[in-house]
Design a protein around this motif. Structure first.
Motif, PDB file in Angstrom:
ATOM      1  N   GLN A  94       0.843  -1.190   0.000  1.00 36.49           N
ATOM      2  CA  GLN A  94       0.000   0.000   0.000  1.00 36.49           C
ATOM      3  C   GLN A  94       0.886   1.251   0.000  1.00 36.49           C
ATOM      4  O   GLN A  94       1.895   1.322   0.704  1.00 36.49           O
ATOM      5  CB  GLN A  94      -0.894   0.003   1.241  1.00 36.49           C
ATOM      6  N   VAL A  95       0.497   2.222  -0.788  1.00 38.25           N
ATOM      7  CA  VAL A  95       1.207   3.503  -0.847  1.00 38.25           C
ATOM      8  C   VAL A  95       0.950   4.250   0.463  1.00 38.25           C
ATOM      9  O   VAL A  95      -0.185   4.314   0.945  1.00 38.25           O
ATOM     10  CB  VAL A  95       0.735   4.336  -2.062  1.00 38.25           C
ATOM     11  N   THR A  96       2.007   4.820   1.017  1.00 39.10           N
ATOM     12  CA  THR A  96       1.900   5.574   2.276  1.00 39.10           C
ATOM     13  C   THR A  96       2.515   6.958   2.103  1.00 39.10           C
ATOM     14  O   THR A  96       3.146   7.247   1.083  1.00 39.10           O
ATOM     15  CB  THR A  96       2.632   4.837   3.419  1.00 39.10           C
ATOM     16  N   GLY A  97       2.350   7.791   3.100  1.00 34.86           N
ATOM     17  CA  GLY A  97       2.983   9.110   3.115  1.00 34.86           C
ATOM     18  C   GLY A  97       2.408  10.095   2.115  1.00 34.86           C
ATOM     19  O   GLY A  97       3.101  11.019   1.690  1.00 34.86           O
ATOM     20  N   LEU A  98       1.146   9.941   1.772  1.00 37.14           N
ATOM     21  CA  LEU A  98       0.516  10.821   0.786  1.00 37.14           C
ATOM     22  C   LEU A  98       0.435  12.255   1.315  1.00 37.14           C
ATOM     23  O   LEU A  98       0.033  12.485   2.456  1.00 37.14           O
ATOM     24  CB  LEU A  98      -0.890  10.298   0.466  1.00 37.14           C
TER      25      LEU A  98
ATOM     26  N   ALA B 251      -9.810  26.339  -9.359  1.00 40.38           N
ATOM     27  CA  ALA B 251      -9.603  27.064  -8.103  1.00 40.38           C
ATOM     28  C   ALA B 251     -10.848  27.004  -7.218  1.00 40.38           C
ATOM     29  O   ALA B 251     -11.982  27.066  -7.709  1.00 40.38           O
ATOM     30  CB  ALA B 251      -9.223  28.506  -8.387  1.00 40.38           C
ATOM     31  N   ASN B 252     -10.635  26.867  -5.921  1.00 34.46           N
ATOM     32  CA  ASN B 252     -11.660  26.826  -4.870  1.00 34.46           C
ATOM     33  C   ASN B 252     -12.452  25.519  -4.808  1.00 34.46           C
ATOM     34  O   ASN B 252     -13.331  25.401  -3.968  1.00 34.46           O
ATOM     35  CB  ASN B 252     -12.615  28.024  -4.968  1.00 34.46           C
ATOM     36  N   ASN B 253     -12.194  24.569  -5.688  1.00 35.09           N
ATOM     37  CA  ASN B 253     -12.856  23.259  -5.610  1.00 35.09           C
ATOM     38  C   ASN B 253     -12.044  22.326  -4.710  1.00 35.09           C
ATOM     39  O   ASN B 253     -10.820  22.400  -4.668  1.00 35.09           O
ATOM     40  CB  ASN B 253     -12.998  22.628  -6.994  1.00 35.09           C
ATOM     41  N   MET B 254     -12.757  21.440  -4.025  1.00 39.95           N
ATOM     42  CA  MET B 254     -12.122  20.443  -3.167  1.00 39.95           C
ATOM     43  C   MET B 254     -11.898  19.169  -3.984  1.00 39.95           C
ATOM     44  O   MET B 254     -12.780  18.745  -4.736  1.00 39.95           O
ATOM     45  CB  MET B 254     -13.018  20.149  -1.966  1.00 39.95           C
ATOM     46  N   TYR B 255     -10.712  18.558  -3.836  1.00 33.28           N
ATOM     47  CA  TYR B 255     -10.359  17.333  -4.551  1.00 33.28           C
ATOM     48  C   TYR B 255      -9.858  16.288  -3.559  1.00 33.28           C
ATOM     49  O   TYR B 255      -9.195  16.606  -2.578  1.00 33.28           O
ATOM     50  CB  TYR B 255      -9.296  17.611  -5.618  1.00 33.28           C
ATOM     51  N   TYR B 256     -10.171  15.038  -3.859  1.00 32.35           N
ATOM     52  CA  TYR B 256      -9.813  13.901  -3.011  1.00 32.35           C
ATOM     53  C   TYR B 256      -8.965  12.946  -3.845  1.00 32.35           C
ATOM     54  O   TYR B 256      -9.306  12.666  -5.004  1.00 32.35           O
ATOM     55  CB  TYR B 256     -11.087  13.206  -2.511  1.00 32.35           C
ATOM     56  N   TYR B 257      -7.891  12.437  -3.260  1.00 32.74           N
ATOM     57  CA  TYR B 257      -6.953  11.597  -3.999  1.00 32.74           C
ATOM     58  C   TYR B 257      -6.660  10.299  -3.252  1.00 32.74           C
ATOM     59  O   TYR B 257      -6.621  10.267  -2.025  1.00 32.74           O
ATOM     60  CB  TYR B 257      -5.621  12.340  -4.206  1.00 32.74           C
ATOM     61  N   ARG B 258      -6.433   9.253  -4.045  1.00 36.60           N
ATOM     62  CA  ARG B 258      -5.929   7.965  -3.553  1.00 36.60           C
ATOM     63  C   ARG B 258      -4.929   7.457  -4.584  1.00 36.60           C
ATOM     64  O   ARG B 258      -5.108   7.664  -5.788  1.00 36.60           O
ATOM     65  CB  ARG B 258      -7.063   6.963  -3.359  1.00 36.60           C
ATOM     66  N   ILE B 259      -3.893   6.777  -4.106  1.00 38.55           N
ATOM     67  CA  ILE B 259      -2.824   6.296  -4.979  1.00 38.55           C
ATOM     68  C   ILE B 259      -2.669   4.789  -4.786  1.00 38.55           C
ATOM     69  O   ILE B 259      -2.830   4.280  -3.677  1.00 38.55           O
ATOM     70  CB  ILE B 259      -1.465   6.967  -4.625  1.00 38.55           C
ATOM     71  N   ALA B 260      -2.327   4.081  -5.864  1.00 38.95           N
ATOM     72  CA  ALA B 260      -2.023   2.647  -5.785  1.00 38.95           C
ATOM     73  C   ALA B 260      -0.783   2.358  -6.625  1.00 38.95           C
ATOM     74  O   ALA B 260      -0.632   2.889  -7.726  1.00 38.95           O
ATOM     75  CB  ALA B 260      -3.190   1.802  -6.282  1.00 38.95           C
TER      76      ALA B 260
ATOM     77  N   GLY C 273      -1.735  -2.681  -6.364  1.00 37.79           N
ATOM     78  CA  GLY C 273      -1.683  -2.811  -4.907  1.00 37.79           C
ATOM     79  C   GLY C 273      -2.880  -2.152  -4.244  1.00 37.79           C
ATOM     80  O   GLY C 273      -3.729  -1.540  -4.884  1.00 37.79           O
ATOM     81  N   GLN C 274      -2.915  -2.255  -2.921  1.00 38.19           N
ATOM     82  CA  GLN C 274      -3.992  -1.667  -2.121  1.00 38.19           C
ATOM     83  C   GLN C 274      -3.927  -0.143  -2.212  1.00 38.19           C
ATOM     84  O   GLN C 274      -2.858   0.461  -2.237  1.00 38.19           O
ATOM     85  CB  GLN C 274      -3.841  -2.115  -0.673  1.00 38.19           C
ATOM     86  N   LEU C 275      -5.103   0.466  -2.245  1.00 36.09           N
ATOM     87  CA  LEU C 275      -5.184   1.930  -2.322  1.00 36.09           C
ATOM     88  C   LEU C 275      -4.644   2.586  -1.057  1.00 36.09           C
ATOM     89  O   LEU C 275      -4.791   2.052   0.053  1.00 36.09           O
ATOM     90  CB  LEU C 275      -6.640   2.363  -2.515  1.00 36.09           C
TER      91      LEU C 275
END
Length: 169
Positions: A76-80, A140-149, A158-160
């Protein structure tokens, strides 16, 4: 010489050909009774044991988890971390801890507009060969959510990572 994993599909094809040859010889023994042995019973048993019986070995081999050829998923990716940058253009600079797998190929980056967004593993929004990415498609001013694998050379994902969010500037 490098230790290679057993190629089950290729081995199965070889055993199927072998099974066919043994079966032909076994049934030919009905007439001549001297190809594989002096008894019809021996010919039939030899065909079964050496031909069809070997199929069971291949079935058992398929049940064991494959640990070579990249079938083990990356960790799993860590330290995002995400750092918004006003630009121009607005962007999100994303970094994470580099995975240590020797067969690592790239990272899949998934982006959503809501928390706990649904991820389709086979269709990442972006990819990166390194542990960084700058998303320049933000508003600009929009909220974004991220996940990495992490993805290895056999394209095993791999696991997200945990989800992290930031507001674009």
């Amino acid at each position: 010489m490098e230790n290679e994993a057993l190629d089950i599909n290729r081995t199965e094809a070889v055993w199927l050909v072998y099974t066919f040859i043994i079966a032909v010889l076994a049934f030919a023994g009905f007439k001549d009774q001297d190809i594989l042995g002096d008894s019809i019973f021996f010919n039939i048993m030899a065909g079964f044991v050496f031909g069809f019986g070997s199929q069971k070995v291949l079935e058992l081999a398929r049940q064991f988890p494959r640990t070579q050829n990249g079938d083990t998923p990356p960790a799993q990716v860590t330290g995002l971390q995400i750092v918004p940058d006003a630009g121009p253009p607005s962007r999100m600079d994303i970094t994470w801890t580099t995975n240590t797998e020797t067969d690592l190929h790239h990272y899949n980056i998934y982006r959503g507009n809501q928390p706990n967004f649904t991820v389709n593993l086979s269709t990442p929004d972006f990819t990166s060969q390194t542990n960084t990415y700058s998303d320049t498609t933000v508003v600009a001013n929009n909220m974004y959510y991220y996940r990495i694998a992490a993805v290895n050379t056999s394209n095993t994902i791999g696991q997200l990572s945990v989800e992290l969010s930031a507001q674009a500037q």
